[in-house]
Design an enzyme around this catalytic site. Sequence first.
Site, PDB file in Angstrom:
ATOM      1  N   CYS A  47       1.046  -1.183  -0.058  1.00 14.28           N
ATOM      2  CA  CYS A  47       0.158   0.016  -0.134  1.00 14.28           C
ATOM      3  C   CYS A  47       0.943   1.239   0.015  1.00 14.28           C
ATOM      4  O   CYS A  47       0.375   2.305  -0.490  1.00 14.28           O
ATOM      5  CB  CYS A  47      -0.991   0.065   1.046  1.00 14.28           C
ATOM      6  SG  CYS A  47      -2.008  -1.374   1.084  1.00 14.28           S
TER       7      CYS A  47
ATOM      8  N   HIS B 209      -3.368   7.298   1.853  1.00 15.84           N
ATOM      9  CA  HIS B 209      -3.941   6.099   1.347  1.00 15.84           C
ATOM     10  C   HIS B 209      -5.232   5.758   1.909  1.00 15.84           C
ATOM     11  O   HIS B 209      -5.677   6.058   2.964  1.00 15.84           O
ATOM     12  CB  HIS B 209      -2.954   5.009   1.929  1.00 15.84           C
ATOM     13  CG  HIS B 209      -3.102   3.426   1.633  1.00 15.84           C
ATOM     14  ND1 HIS B 209      -3.744   3.173   0.567  1.00 15.84           N
ATOM     15  CD2 HIS B 209      -3.377   2.625   2.530  1.00 15.84           C
ATOM     16  CE1 HIS B 209      -3.851   1.832   0.691  1.00 15.84           C
ATOM     17  NE2 HIS B 209      -3.799   1.600   2.076  1.00 15.84           N
TER      18      HIS B 209
ATOM     19  N   ASN C   8     -10.147   0.097  -0.581  1.00 16.95           N
ATOM     20  CA  ASN C   8      -8.343  -0.017  -0.609  1.00 16.95           C
ATOM     21  C   ASN C   8      -8.049  -0.774  -1.841  1.00 16.95           C
ATOM     22  O   ASN C   8      -7.917  -1.838  -2.104  1.00 16.95           O
ATOM     23  CB  ASN C   8      -8.268  -0.579   0.878  1.00 16.95           C
ATOM     24  CG  ASN C   8      -6.774  -0.703   0.883  1.00 16.95           C
ATOM     25  OD1 ASN C   8      -5.811  -0.348  -0.031  1.00 16.95           O
ATOM     26  ND2 ASN C   8      -6.338  -1.149   2.013  1.00 16.95           N
TER      27      ASN C   8
HETATM   28  O1  UT7 Z   1      -3.912  -0.884   3.596  1.00 14.84           O
HETATM   29  C1  UT7 Z   1      -2.962  -1.601   4.248  1.00 14.84           C
HETATM   30  C2  UT7 Z   1      -3.447  -1.053   5.610  1.00 14.84           C
HETATM   31  N1  UT7 Z   1      -4.655  -1.729   6.026  1.00 14.84           N
HETATM   32  C3  UT7 Z   1      -5.632  -1.028   6.897  1.00 14.84           C
HETATM   33  O2  UT7 Z   1      -5.067  -0.251   7.322  1.00 14.84           O
HETATM   34  C4  UT7 Z   1      -6.661  -1.858   7.733  1.00 14.84           C
HETATM   35  C5  UT7 Z   1      -6.728  -1.704   9.115  1.00 14.84           C
HETATM   36  N2  UT7 Z   1      -7.645  -2.279   9.823  1.00 14.84           N
HETATM   37  C6  UT7 Z   1      -9.068  -1.591   9.692  1.00 14.84           C
HETATM   38  O3  UT7 Z   1      -9.456  -1.126   8.775  1.00 14.84           O
HETATM   39  C7  UT7 Z   1     -10.143  -2.515  10.476  1.00 14.84           C
HETATM   40  O4  UT7 Z   1      -9.520  -3.082  11.690  1.00 14.84           O
HETATM   41  C8  UT7 Z   1     -11.094  -3.389   9.993  1.00 14.84           C
HETATM   42  C9  UT7 Z   1     -11.891  -2.773   8.975  1.00 14.84           C
HETATM   43  C10 UT7 Z   1     -10.304  -4.252   8.982  1.00 14.84           C
HETATM   44  C11 UT7 Z   1     -11.949  -4.203  10.942  1.00 14.84           C
HETATM   45  O5  UT7 Z   1     -12.641  -3.120  11.616  1.00 14.84           O
HETATM   46  P1  UT7 Z   1     -12.570  -3.457  13.167  1.00 14.84           P
HETATM   47  O6  UT7 Z   1     -13.483  -2.489  13.845  1.00 14.84           O
HETATM   48  O7  UT7 Z   1     -11.158  -3.607  13.570  1.00 14.84           O
HETATM   49  O8  UT7 Z   1     -13.584  -4.930  13.380  1.00 14.84           O
HETATM   50  P2  UT7 Z   1     -12.954  -6.217  14.125  1.00 14.84           P
HETATM   51  O9  UT7 Z   1     -11.946  -6.747  13.160  1.00 14.84           O
HETATM   52  O10 UT7 Z   1     -12.469  -5.995  15.317  1.00 14.84           O
HETATM   53  O11 UT7 Z   1     -14.358  -7.127  13.915  1.00 14.84           O
HETATM   54  C12 UT7 Z   1     -15.482  -6.859  14.748  1.00 14.84           C
HETATM   55  C13 UT7 Z   1     -16.641  -7.845  14.222  1.00 14.84           C
HETATM   56  C14 UT7 Z   1     -16.080  -9.091  14.802  1.00 14.84           C
HETATM   57  O12 UT7 Z   1     -17.170  -9.969  15.264  1.00 14.84           O
HETATM   58  P3  UT7 Z   1     -16.932 -10.339  16.742  1.00 14.84           P
HETATM   59  O13 UT7 Z   1     -15.549 -11.205  17.074  1.00 14.84           O
HETATM   60  O14 UT7 Z   1     -17.259  -9.043  17.441  1.00 14.84           O
HETATM   61  O15 UT7 Z   1     -18.424 -11.114  16.968  1.00 14.84           O
HETATM   62  C15 UT7 Z   1     -15.825  -9.599  13.156  1.00 14.84           C
HETATM   63  O16 UT7 Z   1     -15.975 -11.002  13.081  1.00 14.84           O
HETATM   64  O17 UT7 Z   1     -16.933  -7.667  12.976  1.00 14.84           O
HETATM   65  C16 UT7 Z   1     -16.927  -8.905  12.384  1.00 14.84           C
HETATM   66  N3  UT7 Z   1     -16.636  -8.719  11.112  1.00 14.84           N
HETATM   67  C17 UT7 Z   1     -17.570  -8.423  10.179  1.00 14.84           C
HETATM   68  N4  UT7 Z   1     -18.938  -8.449  10.254  1.00 14.84           N
HETATM   69  C18 UT7 Z   1     -19.458  -8.297   8.988  1.00 14.84           C
HETATM   70  C19 UT7 Z   1     -15.229  -8.701  10.555  1.00 14.84           C
HETATM   71  N5  UT7 Z   1     -15.572  -8.618   9.026  1.00 14.84           N
HETATM   72  C20 UT7 Z   1     -16.891  -8.343   8.917  1.00 14.84           C
HETATM   73  C21 UT7 Z   1     -17.667  -8.157   7.936  1.00 14.84           C
HETATM   74  N6  UT7 Z   1     -19.114  -7.970   7.993  1.00 14.84           N
HETATM   75  N7  UT7 Z   1     -17.188  -8.038   6.618  1.00 14.84           N
END
Ligand code: UT7
Length: 323
Positions: free
Chosen positions: A114, A250, A280
Amino acid sequence: MTLRSVIMGTGSALPRRCVSNDELAQTVDTSDAWIVERTGIRQRYIAGEGETTTTLAVEASRHALEAAGVAPDEVDLIVLATATPDQTFPASATIVQAQLGIPDCVAFDVGAVCSGFLYALTVADNMLRGGAARTALVIGAETFSRILDWEDRATCVLFGDGAGAVVLRAQETDAQAGRGILASKLHADGRYNALLNVDGGPSTTGTVGKVRMKGQDVFRHAVVNLAEVLREVLASAGVAAGEIDWVVPHQANARILDATARKLKLDPAKVVMTVDRHANTSAASVPLALDVAVRDGRIRKGDLVVLEAMGGGFTWGASLLRY
Ligand code: UT7
């Protein structure tokens, strides 16, 4: 007077097919509400048959050359940032060279995921100022859809395909008010490989592999690293955050953009946001967002613009320029 690399023109390209969150939710266990709330993404473009990293790169390059008023045979350097090349070798930059009909130039790829465009821009800038070339095409192009695990909802909803390009030319400019790249800063810390990677490669599994990410950990590092590298690049050019006209970050997650702007006390209205429509696009995201803001008239000649990105490696970086 001082020799600087000046952006003469920008261009971008997207695949034909646009996929909304609702369409994705028909095949992936997710929802529009979750994706919008957690990321700001509303849609992404996905490459179809006949569309590859280099077809998108060539289209973006043609638009950038046209905007710059530069003929392809004036280009003597192509630096293409990608993590999804058409072939393991040769470099996708050489495929772009052939497609543009450039008989001879220096052409190679840069891999920093990225942050790839920031790395490519900095390499090209140094080569131009060092006299190795006069006119460069710097491209960020990706087809991340081809390395996504479409069963992993935590990653597959986040990415899209696309390309962005700039034409960069070495020019003597006024040291104070002149246009061009004023300062750049790059970083890498390979200890964080496990937080964001692809689980394959020619020398390990012999396969291409799929994207794996520990999203929350990446998020935390992104906000800290991006704020820090922005401070560094501004300090090295002696520019205060309040003087910046536009931030082109980004486009990984709207919440990262907001948090970084808050940390630096930057006006959120000055942050170019395209993650809602492109998702992204890895190395393509910064030049794609730059091209959008140039073409819609927000970024104008003479504006102070800062570009920044962070990605797998980890790698991260920023460039400050007078557009
Ligand atoms: O480009 C390179 C750099 N990349 C980044 O900068 C990405 C950085 N990270 C992020 O943007 C965020 O961490 C994400 C968007 C990837 C995830 O958001 P989050 O608020 O950190 O969510 P999480 O991973 O803590 O997941 C929360 C919940 C989980 O469920 P439980 O365990 O709370 O029941 C996941 O299983 O959301 C669930 N979940 C989803 N639900 C519906 C994860 N993906 C999805 C989805 N749809 N697509």
